[in-house]
Design a protein around this motif. Sequence first.
Motif: not given
Length: 299
Positions: A202-209, A211-227
Amino acid sequence: MPHATSPRIPPLPIDELEPDQRKLAKLGADTVIQVLARNPELMKASSDLGAYLLSQSRLLPRLRELAILRVALRCDAPYEWANHVPAALGAGVTEAEINALTDPEASWAPEDDAVLQAVDELCAAAFVSDETWARLAATRDHAEVIEVLYLVGYYRMMAGFLNSAGVAVKPGQPVLGERVEPRPAGEATPVTRPSSGRTGADGRWDITFTHPAGSKPLVLDLQTAGAAVRGSITDGRLGVTVPIVSGTVEGGHLEFTAELTEPARFDIGVTGTIDGDVFTGSVTISGGGTFPFSGTRAG
């Protein structure tokens, strides 16, 4: 083949594009979008078909990109080649396979060779011979054969437009027909391990994936409820946030899917593992390939 040596239609400046056009340009191949934006109705129609062929086609992404690169070679289309070499690498085409496209003596698997031969014949005579048709039909149903024909036709059309309008290749992009050198093995960007003391997804995550054309930043906002996992994925560069439509979590392992509908339609799948404040794994883009990512908890 002849082509314009300088731009005949000036690209529309990015800040003059409509918001949806600007988002589309930021997906890649921005110069062609800036030129096509001078005819916005046609640009939308063309982009819709192109997006279908890239993200919803029945053809495997690897074979699709091999075919597009072969069209670029046969039509002497530098811009098409420059923008699809990174796409091909991202879709699983190897550097050796890209280099083999220029070698008339190269050996291909039968199903690959049939498609590449169809490209050659369509570019030379706008017709697929009986022999090549039989080879295509031996491994593909009618729907897939139609897609091969449309894919080649679309990128032949684009080659004619790009060459005639003089859409310029950017410095540093791959040069038409030149050897592509092997890259280091794809790895996620190393991250410094923070320590907030928190656990779970749970929470916000800053990730970078990567790619051959260049790296790309994304922001994930995740919430979990059970599984179950819910939340959103934000691409700040595009200015787009899409909801997570399904997902599961088991311990530190997560899998979830989001659907991007604007400025083009793509499914985004994320599989990864959380270890404290570090999240690593892979991002799969429909029609585009699978790429490693890494990131950290941001909130």
